[in-house]
Design a protein around this motif. Structure first.
Motif, short mmCIF file in Angstrom:
data_model
loop_
_atom_site.label_atom_id
_atom_site.label_comp_id
_atom_site.label_asym_id
_atom_site.label_seq_id
_atom_site.Cartn_x
_atom_site.Cartn_y
_atom_site.Cartn_z
N PHE A 1 -5.16 -8.79 0.47
CA PHE A 1 -5.62 -7.64 -0.53
C PHE A 1 -5.47 -6.28 0.15
O PHE A 1 -5.19 -5.39 -0.68
CB PHE A 1 -6.86 -8.22 -1.03
N ILE B 1 -2.30 -4.79 0.64
CA ILE B 1 -1.60 -4.16 -0.64
C ILE B 1 -2.01 -2.84 -1.21
O ILE B 1 -1.31 -1.82 -1.35
CB ILE B 1 -1.68 -5.32 -1.83
N ILE B 2 -3.30 -2.90 -0.94
CA ILE B 2 -4.30 -1.46 -1.39
C ILE B 2 -3.42 -0.37 -0.40
O ILE B 2 -2.84 0.83 -0.87
CB ILE B 2 -5.57 -1.43 -1.18
N TYR C 1 -0.76 -0.39 1.48
CA TYR C 1 0.86 -0.27 1.34
C TYR C 1 1.07 0.61 0.20
O TYR C 1 1.95 1.45 0.01
CB TYR C 1 1.40 -1.77 1.38
N THR C 2 0.75 0.07 -1.05
CA THR C 2 0.86 0.94 -2.30
C THR C 2 0.53 2.40 -2.06
O THR C 2 1.15 3.36 -2.72
CB THR C 2 0.30 0.12 -3.43
N SER C 3 -0.52 2.61 -1.36
CA SER C 3 -0.88 4.03 -1.41
C SER C 3 -0.04 4.73 -0.39
O SER C 3 0.39 5.79 -0.32
CB SER C 3 -2.36 3.98 -0.81
N ALA D 1 -7.47 5.57 1.26
CA ALA D 1 -7.64 3.95 1.01
C ALA D 1 -8.07 3.23 1.93
O ALA D 1 -8.88 2.34 1.82
CB ALA D 1 -5.92 3.71 0.86
#
Lengths: 295, 295, 430
Positions: free
Chosen positions: B170, B173-174, B176-178, B212
């Motif tokens: 989880f 992903i936070i 990585y997407t940022s 993040a």
């Protein structure tokens, strides 16, 4: 709705991969090790679900057993097919609860991000503080209060409390703030569109990628929630999977726990979640979570 | 226009008030009460009476509570940096252009998030206990004896491992997407200056995903204070986890085992206030640092 | 998009309708068939409910598995406080007093006059307090020793009949086969330690004229503590948690050789080690004094009618049929697979096949009947769950730190007495 959609599949590679094999091997190896670490216990559940009762504690953990089909048959015939009913209830609670929760969160997030109104900060911070309250504390008071309205015991007592999601509202607000340009709203208002129409036709389509994320988080959260449905429900036909599997394992003194049934039940109950993650991960945008703090 | 934001936020606010705020207030009210014996029946009857701050005094003077916060601190020192560190590492590796098997790794590392607690409990029992653990099987073959997963200080590592396993995907992903939200030009500039991928990762990417990381840290800390699932999972398998091992386990015992909801409510109130204080402290430190850096 | 919003609107309307529907549907009319809600854990209820419902069209019973063990009692208490309790519920004997002080069960003394002879007096005492009956016993667990007949014979160790022999057997097992252990008696088993302390003459809770006495740290109990502490300290028995995958693997391997517990132990073992069937046997629990025959109960449950029930008479009728009639007891044996509390059920059991784990022990149920004919009446206190929690934590600490078990027993006693005094009970202890 397709015109303004901003679906950006995460998997789309942004930079063309250059064939620099030597620089890619170590990172790839580390990632694959991480992936295997995360998968091992999941693989174990599926292997254990193939074992008969006797094999479960006697054969090597990762050696497949011979009981898969009899386990499956036992599972679906247990208590006159209760497992299927529990699964259907889980889908209902997580699906309906997730959708309503997403819509409620999106509307609230939009209002909190794009309007300036009295009480806005109070509402936002009060709701956000909800993250700090553990569910264990809330379950019994929620039950006692719902009982006052004659709602405790039925499916609504699980559905309604699941709709409010402080984290979902927070995400929606962050996403609305960063994704919806003020000019579009102004243009809509100048054209004489009602606020409801603007929300429906302009805002929701833009927020869709964020809403997919909120939906997935809520779906998984409701699907895996044990305590709330356990405390609330008083009819076996309303149980979701988590509570149903619990009744297989938790028996009074002296009654054997139905281990192999619980394990095959667990394996079957993870499959829909894995499928959902695989399916939705092309659409969702978790970057919206951190976006709000960038400003 | 003036009414619109209230209508959009309305459903969320109503649900929040009904299902969170009122139950919380009810819990606080309960924390000032206790079940006391009155005459009647064979043994007398327990009825609710007002006792003021007695429950709070009882909770705060319990040495076990302080001890359980000490255990949380040790656990948190292992689990939080490792979860976030691994999440950051995986996210950075996923962002390396030439890495293979990205989608597989990303999905696999995220999957544990979707595995329900009941299942995780079964799974880790088999993974940790000496005679069923595949890991202890290997070390025993090598002549080193079983790994002490569930005794002494090994316990902290085992608990942290479950949390890391469930949480790293989880958080990855936070982050990585940022990372993917960072414009390419920044990297190009660094490359022109002769920086290699590692230097870019450490000097450009990590500072840029700071917000993040801050967010995931705050959530990880709240998660640590509300630690409950992992020790409850392992409790039936070891004598080293007491019923009051973590603050939330004590709350659970009071609310669900010993029928002392008022004490549980008092502990919850204290825990929630502590969490608010800690979150504010962290955010305050970070903001001051930022402010100091700017001036 | 429009259709989804419409769907949402429709759902909200439905919710509104549900609100009104729910608030009006509670409480069925006085005429027409009565429906009774019944909460109970375990297997085999479908047959029971079907048989009853087919024969009693006017009293329909609906069963819900609300979880067994500890959490279900919290659920029942909460539901009862909110006025939503089912008409009938299965309650463990250990938690019944806590239920009574929380005003959950109804005093059904007037309804059960006609089945007085169905249970021995010792069994009635599990649900009867000061002359008032609060439930009908369903299943009992007279204490026995379930052991690996083949392994003990192979090691040349006789089946112990006294605790002294039991200790000697445990040491002999360790000596002859260091990989095996006679048994594990972890701190979580308050029921076991209370039972053997009762054998030694201790009463962990007792009430007379409204005054409670707590005996967890009386002299008899402390001697029991010393005895088992010695065995654990010497490594003769283990204290590892029961029925974990680890423990189950040992059962299957044949390295965990016995379990002194309720006679239901064999059924539990069969659930996790079915392939070891035929290698086990059951004998009466060892005694502190040679020649004694009395044992306590460990486990067992009874059915209560709740105070909130609108149909107590019908509920009591079902409970009587289920637990005291010949037909009901046949179902208890065959479908519920428990050892019945009633005399008629135990007589029926004596004629039935031995349990699946020990098919060779044809006198199993005869032995069981002999054991249960003389049991020690045990009174449970109103805070057994608290005692369990403290006892487990304190005893585990003592085992880990190597401090005397006596101290753990004393600490439990103190916590239990303090809690009872704080709640307002009169307690004779200091």
């Amino acid at each position: 709705m397709t015109a303004t959609s901003v679906r950006v599949p995460l998997s789309a590679e942004r930079r063309a991969a250059k064939p620099r094999a030597w620089g890619a091997i170590l990172p790839t190896v580390i990632l694959v090790i991480g992936a295997i670490y995360c998968l091992i216990p999941v693989i174990w559940v599926f292997i254990a679900s193939t074992k008969s009762r006797g094999e479960l504690f006697t054969t090597f953990s990762f050696a497949p057993g011979t009981g898969l089909f009899s386990n499956l048959a036992d599972l679906f015939s247990y208590g006159g097919g209760q497992f299927g009913m529990w699964a259907a209830n889980s889908v209902l609670y997580a699906g309906v609860g997730g959708v309503i929760s997403t819509l409620v969160s999106a509307a609230a997030g939009y209002a909190l991000a794009k309007f300036d109104f009295r009480g806005r900060d109070l509402i936002f911070y009060s709701i956000l503080a909800g993250v700090l309250i553990p569910g264990i504390t809330l379950a019994v008071p929620q039950y006692l209060l719902l009982s006052q309205f004659g709602l405790a015991g039925g499916p609504l007592s699980v559905l309604l409390p699941s709709i409010i999601s402080p984290f979902g509202i927070y995400l929606s607000r962050v996403f609305a703030a960063s994704a919806i340009p003020q000019e579009i709203l102004e243009a809509g208002r100048i054209d004489g569109a009602s606020e409801w129409r603007i929300f429906r036709l302009i805002v929701l389509p833009i927020m869709l990628p964020g809403m997919v994320t909120v939906f997935l988080l809520q779906f998984v959260g409701i699907w895996n929630n044990f305590l709330l449905p356990f405390v609330m429900l008083s009819n076996q036909g309303d149980y979701p999977l988590t509570v149903g599997l619990y009744t297989l394992l938790a028996k009074g003194s002296g009654a054997p726990a139905l281990y192999s049934l619980a394990i095959i039940g667990a394996a079957v109950s993870i499959i829909p979640l894995i499928c959902l993650v695989l399916f939705l991960q092309r659409f969702w945008r978790l970057d919206l979570i951190s976006g709000g703090l960038k400003g | 226009m003036r009414l619109a934001p209230y209508l959009f936020a309305g459903p969320a606010v109503v649900l929040y008030v009904v299902f969170m705020l009122i139950p919380v207030l009810y819990a606080i009210w309960l924390s000032l009460r206790a079940y006391r014996l009155q005459a009647g029946g064979t043994f007398g009857r327990r009825v609710e009476v007002f006792v003021g701050l007695e429950n709070y005094i009882g909770v705060l003077s319990d040495p076990e509570l302080l001890a359980s916060f000490g255990r949380l601190a040790i656990y948190g020192l292992i689990a939080v940096p490792l979860t976030l560190g691994l999440a950051l590492l995986f996210a950075l590796l996923l962002d390396v252009p030439a890495v293979r098997a990205k989608r597989f790794s990303r999905t696999a590392i995220f999957i544990p998030y979707a595995v329900p607690g009941v299942v995780a409990a079964l799974m880790w029992g088999f993974m940790y206990l000496p005679s069923t653990s595949p890991f202890s099987y290997l070390t025993e073959q090598a002549g080193w004896g079983p790994i002490p997963f569930l005794t002494g200080s090994g316990l902290f590592g085992s608990l942290a491992n479950i949390a890391i396993w469930g949480g790293v995907g989880f958080n990855m992903i936070i982050i990585y997407t940022s990372l993917r939200g960072i414009p390419d030009e920044l990297y190009e500039a660094a490359r022109l200056d002769g920086a290699n991928e590692l230097q870019i990762a450490l000097r450009v990417k990590v500072p840029l995903v700071g917000p993040a990381i801050l967010l995931t840290t705050v959530f990880a800390l709240i998660g640590t204070l509300q630690l409950y699932g992992e020790p409850m999972t392992l409790k039936p398998m070891t004598n080293d986890i007491s019923q009051t091992w973590a603050p939330l386990m004590t709350i659970y015992r009071d609310a669900f085992l010993t029928d002392n909801l008022p004490a549980a409510a008092a502990s919850s109130t204290i825990l929630a206030l502590g969490t608010v204080a800690l979150s504010l402290l962290i955010l305050g430190i970070v903001n001051r640092k930022r402010f100091g850096a700017r001036s | 998009m429009r259709s989804r919003l419409l769907a949402t609107g429709a759902t909200l309307v439905l919710i509104g309708a549900g609100l009104t529907a729910c608030s009006s549907s509670s409480g069925s009319g006085s005429d027409g068939p009565v429906t009774l809600d019944f909460w109970g854990w375990g297997v085999g209820y479908e047959d029971v409910i079907k048989e009853w419902n087919d024969a009693n069209p006017d009293i329909q019973v609906k069963h819900t598995d609300a979880g067994g063990g500890d959490e279900s009692s919290a659920k029942l208490l909460t539901a009862s406080r909110a006025g939503n309790a089912p008409d009938l519920a299965l309650v463990e004997f250990t938690t019944l007093p806590a239920m009574i002080v929380a005003d959950v069960p109804l005093d059904i003394t007037d309804y059960v006059g006609d089945i007085e002879d169905a249970f021995t007096s010792g069994t009635w005492d599990q649900t009867r307090f000061d002359g008032a009956v609060y439930g009908i016993p369903q299943d009992v667990g007279p204490m026995a020793l379930t052991y690996r007949e083949d392994r003990l014979a192979e090691l040349g160790i006789p089946v112990p009949t006294t605790w002294e022999e039991f200790g000697a057997a445990a040491r002999a097992v360790k000596e002859k086969d260091p990989n095996s252990v006679l048994t594990s008696l972890p701190a979580s088993e308050l029921g076991f330690y209370a039972g053997v302390a009762a054998q030694a003459g201790s009463q962990w809770w007792s009430i007379e004229d409204g005054v409670w006495t707590v005996g967890i740290a009386d002299e008899a109990s402390l001697e029991v503590a010393d005895f088992f502490e010695g065995l654990v300290r010497d490594g003769a028995i283990s204290t590892e948690p029961l029925l974990t995958p680890e423990y189950n693997a040992k059962l299957n391997e044949g390295t965990m050789l016995s379990w002194p517990a309720g006679i239901w132990a064999g059924g539990v073992f069969y659930g996790v080690a079915p392939d070891t069937a035929g290698k086990w046997a059951m004998s009466p629990l060892p005694q502190w004094t040679p020649g004694d025959t009395k044992v306590a109960y460990q486990g067992g449950s009874g059915m209560i009618v709740t105070k909130g029930s609108e149909h107590p008479e019908e509920a009591a009728e079902f409970a009587k049929w289920f637990n005291a009639s010949e037909q009901g007891n046949k179902l208890l044996l065959d479908s519920r697979q428990v050892y019945p509390a009633s005399s008629v059920g135990q007589e029926m059991a004596a004629e039935s096949e031995p349990p699946a784990l020990m098919p060779q022990q044809t006198d199993f149920y005869q032995t069981a009947a002999d054991i249960s004919s003389e049991t020690i009446p045990v009174t449970w206190g109103p805070n057994v769950n608290l005692a369990k929690s403290v006892f487990e934590d304190q005893l585990n600490k003592a085992i880990a730190d190597g401090t005397p078990w006596r101290d753990a027993f004393a600490a439990t006693q103190k916590a239990v007495v303090d809690d009872m005094k704080k709640s307002g009970y009169e307690v004779a202890n200091d």
